[in-house]
Design an enzyme around this catalytic site. Sequence first.
Site, PDB file in Angstrom:
ATOM      1  N   LYS A  47       0.832  -1.209   0.000  1.00  0.00           N
ATOM      2  CA  LYS A  47       0.000   0.000   0.000  1.00  0.00           C
ATOM      3  C   LYS A  47       0.870   1.264   0.000  1.00  0.00           C
ATOM      4  O   LYS A  47       0.632   2.186  -0.767  1.00  0.00           O
ATOM      5  CB  LYS A  47      -0.921   0.021   1.232  1.00  0.00           C
ATOM      6  CG  LYS A  47      -1.837  -1.185   1.357  1.00  0.00           C
ATOM      7  CD  LYS A  47      -2.754  -1.075   2.565  1.00  0.00           C
ATOM      8  CE  LYS A  47      -2.088  -1.085   3.919  1.00  0.00           C
ATOM      9  NZ  LYS A  47      -1.445  -2.364   4.297  1.00  0.00           N
ATOM     10  N   ARG A  52      -0.388  -8.878  13.487  1.00  0.00           N
ATOM     11  CA  ARG A  52      -0.888  -7.910  12.502  1.00  0.00           C
ATOM     12  C   ARG A  52      -1.803  -8.597  11.485  1.00  0.00           C
ATOM     13  O   ARG A  52      -2.820  -8.045  11.084  1.00  0.00           O
ATOM     14  CB  ARG A  52       0.296  -7.218  11.804  1.00  0.00           C
ATOM     15  CG  ARG A  52       0.988  -6.221  12.722  1.00  0.00           C
ATOM     16  CD  ARG A  52       2.414  -5.956  12.306  1.00  0.00           C
ATOM     17  NE  ARG A  52       2.532  -5.159  11.104  1.00  0.00           N
ATOM     18  CZ  ARG A  52       3.651  -5.071  10.379  1.00  0.00           C
ATOM     19  NH1 ARG A  52       4.739  -5.753  10.751  1.00  0.00           N
ATOM     20  NH2 ARG A  52       3.690  -4.313   9.317  1.00  0.00           N
ATOM     21  N   ARG A 107      -9.129   0.753   9.402  1.00  0.00           N
ATOM     22  CA  ARG A 107      -8.794  -0.634   9.696  1.00  0.00           C
ATOM     23  C   ARG A 107      -9.897  -1.341  10.476  1.00  0.00           C
ATOM     24  O   ARG A 107      -9.770  -2.526  10.768  1.00  0.00           O
ATOM     25  CB  ARG A 107      -7.516  -0.686  10.530  1.00  0.00           C
ATOM     26  CG  ARG A 107      -6.230  -0.927   9.730  1.00  0.00           C
ATOM     27  CD  ARG A 107      -5.088  -0.785  10.706  1.00  0.00           C
ATOM     28  NE  ARG A 107      -3.887  -1.483  10.366  1.00  0.00           N
ATOM     29  CZ  ARG A 107      -2.830  -0.918   9.769  1.00  0.00           C
ATOM     30  NH1 ARG A 107      -2.866   0.318   9.375  1.00  0.00           N
ATOM     31  NH2 ARG A 107      -1.724  -1.620   9.579  1.00  0.00           N
ATOM     32  N   ARG A 166      11.672  -1.851  10.211  1.00  0.00           N
ATOM     33  CA  ARG A 166      10.654  -1.478  11.181  1.00  0.00           C
ATOM     34  C   ARG A 166      10.680  -2.441  12.362  1.00  0.00           C
ATOM     35  O   ARG A 166      10.826  -3.642  12.181  1.00  0.00           O
ATOM     36  CB  ARG A 166       9.274  -1.513  10.522  1.00  0.00           C
ATOM     37  CG  ARG A 166       8.917  -0.201   9.872  1.00  0.00           C
ATOM     38  CD  ARG A 166       7.663  -0.289   9.078  1.00  0.00           C
ATOM     39  NE  ARG A 166       6.526  -0.851   9.808  1.00  0.00           N
ATOM     40  CZ  ARG A 166       5.290  -0.839   9.324  1.00  0.00           C
ATOM     41  NH1 ARG A 166       5.046  -0.293   8.142  1.00  0.00           N
ATOM     42  NH2 ARG A 166       4.312  -1.370  10.010  1.00  0.00           N
ATOM     43  N   ARG A 201      12.004  -6.419   4.340  1.00  0.00           N
ATOM     44  CA  ARG A 201      11.743  -5.012   4.014  1.00  0.00           C
ATOM     45  C   ARG A 201      12.611  -4.055   4.831  1.00  0.00           C
ATOM     46  O   ARG A 201      12.844  -4.246   6.010  1.00  0.00           O
ATOM     47  CB  ARG A 201      10.260  -4.773   4.322  1.00  0.00           C
ATOM     48  CG  ARG A 201       9.809  -3.346   4.304  1.00  0.00           C
ATOM     49  CD  ARG A 201       8.315  -3.272   4.175  1.00  0.00           C
ATOM     50  NE  ARG A 201       7.602  -3.359   5.443  1.00  0.00           N
ATOM     51  CZ  ARG A 201       6.303  -3.115   5.555  1.00  0.00           C
ATOM     52  NH1 ARG A 201       5.580  -2.818   4.495  1.00  0.00           N
ATOM     53  NH2 ARG A 201       5.716  -3.207   6.721  1.00  0.00           N
TER      54      ARG A 201
HETATM   55  P1  AMP Z   1       1.203   0.320   9.171  1.00  0.00           P
HETATM   56  O1  AMP Z   1       2.378   1.200   8.923  1.00  0.00           O
HETATM   57  O2  AMP Z   1      -0.019   0.762   8.410  1.00  0.00           O
HETATM   58  O3  AMP Z   1       1.521  -1.147   8.957  1.00  0.00           O
HETATM   59  O4  AMP Z   1       0.807   0.479  10.718  1.00  0.00           O
HETATM   60  C1  AMP Z   1       1.722   0.131  11.737  1.00  0.00           C
HETATM   61  C2  AMP Z   1       0.984  -0.047  13.056  1.00  0.00           C
HETATM   62  O5  AMP Z   1       0.367   1.190  13.441  1.00  0.00           O
HETATM   63  C3  AMP Z   1      -0.139  -1.052  13.044  1.00  0.00           C
HETATM   64  O6  AMP Z   1       0.305  -2.390  13.242  1.00  0.00           O
HETATM   65  C4  AMP Z   1      -0.990  -0.549  14.220  1.00  0.00           C
HETATM   66  O7  AMP Z   1      -0.387  -0.871  15.457  1.00  0.00           O
HETATM   67  C5  AMP Z   1      -0.898   0.956  14.047  1.00  0.00           C
HETATM   68  N1  AMP Z   1      -1.942   1.480  13.139  1.00  0.00           N
HETATM   69  C6  AMP Z   1      -1.750   2.094  11.932  1.00  0.00           C
HETATM   70  N2  AMP Z   1      -2.902   2.467  11.392  1.00  0.00           N
HETATM   71  C7  AMP Z   1      -3.885   2.078  12.251  1.00  0.00           C
HETATM   72  C8  AMP Z   1      -5.299   2.172  12.245  1.00  0.00           C
HETATM   73  N3  AMP Z   1      -5.951   2.724  11.206  1.00  0.00           N
HETATM   74  N4  AMP Z   1      -5.968   1.666  13.313  1.00  0.00           N
HETATM   75  C9  AMP Z   1      -5.333   1.127  14.353  1.00  0.00           C
HETATM   76  N5  AMP Z   1      -3.990   0.987  14.427  1.00  0.00           N
HETATM   77  C10 AMP Z   1      -3.253   1.469  13.386  1.00  0.00           C
END
Ligand code: AMP
Length: 215
Positions: free
Chosen positions: A13, A172, A87, A161, A126
């Site tokens: 994404k 996740r 989400r 990360r 990654r």
């Molecule tokens: P991402 O970079 O989108 O993979 O997000 C990394 C982490 O941030 C996720 O595993 C969640 O812990 C938190 N996170 C990001 N976006 C959301 C969301 N929309 N709702 C809840 N937690 C989020």
Amino acid sequence: MNIILLGPPGAGKGTQARMLVEERGMVQLSTGDMLREAKDSGTEMGNIVADVMARGALVTDEIVIGLIKEKLETVKANGFIFDGFPRTLAQADALGDLLEAVGETLAHVVEMRVDDEALVARITARSTCGGCGEVYNDNTKPIPSDGACTNCGKKDDFKRRADDNEESLKTRLMEYYKQTSPLIGYYYAKGKLSRVDGLGAIDAVQAEIKSVLDS
Ligand code: AMP
């Protein structure tokens, strides 16, 4: 035109959103990036979410909806790309209300489909540039041998990360299937959903997404 890129962690994404930003002048709203920024700068909210993120669990709806609300009320854009938001169903409902409140609509929800084994392989390989966030992959897009980011030129500043490990990834993925995948049906019912094959080469996926956006 406002769109959502929907897909599990590692679906690509962020990579696809960045390409659309570059080519179409859209603005990427990644709640993951916003939360990582808050965590890295040690704000009160950042400290609250750090542990939740490290485990791969979801941060509360209240926090992420607040982050998106602030952006929608303050940033002017030729279209937003929602990346990693919504989400949950509560977040999806809130997004509908927030867009309506600023006189905007949602044009497309693009579901990026990638099988689970490919996700694990992608995520554990990654890394991202600390300067600009460009994403690299040990197998498909390795860090250049001179150590300079192909996007911003910054040298030797590549990070993995903290949550890109097999343990957090399990959580996740589970969160994705339990909380986020119901959004596929939600947006299908609203007539907004399109699907692309997220397993293809980066440019091929981008071409598929653009054909959805231009349809
Ligand atoms: P991402 O970079 O989108 O993979 O997000 C990394 C982490 O941030 C996720 O595993 C969640 O812990 C938190 N996170 C990001 N976006 C959301 C969301 N929309 N709702 C809840 N937690 C989020």
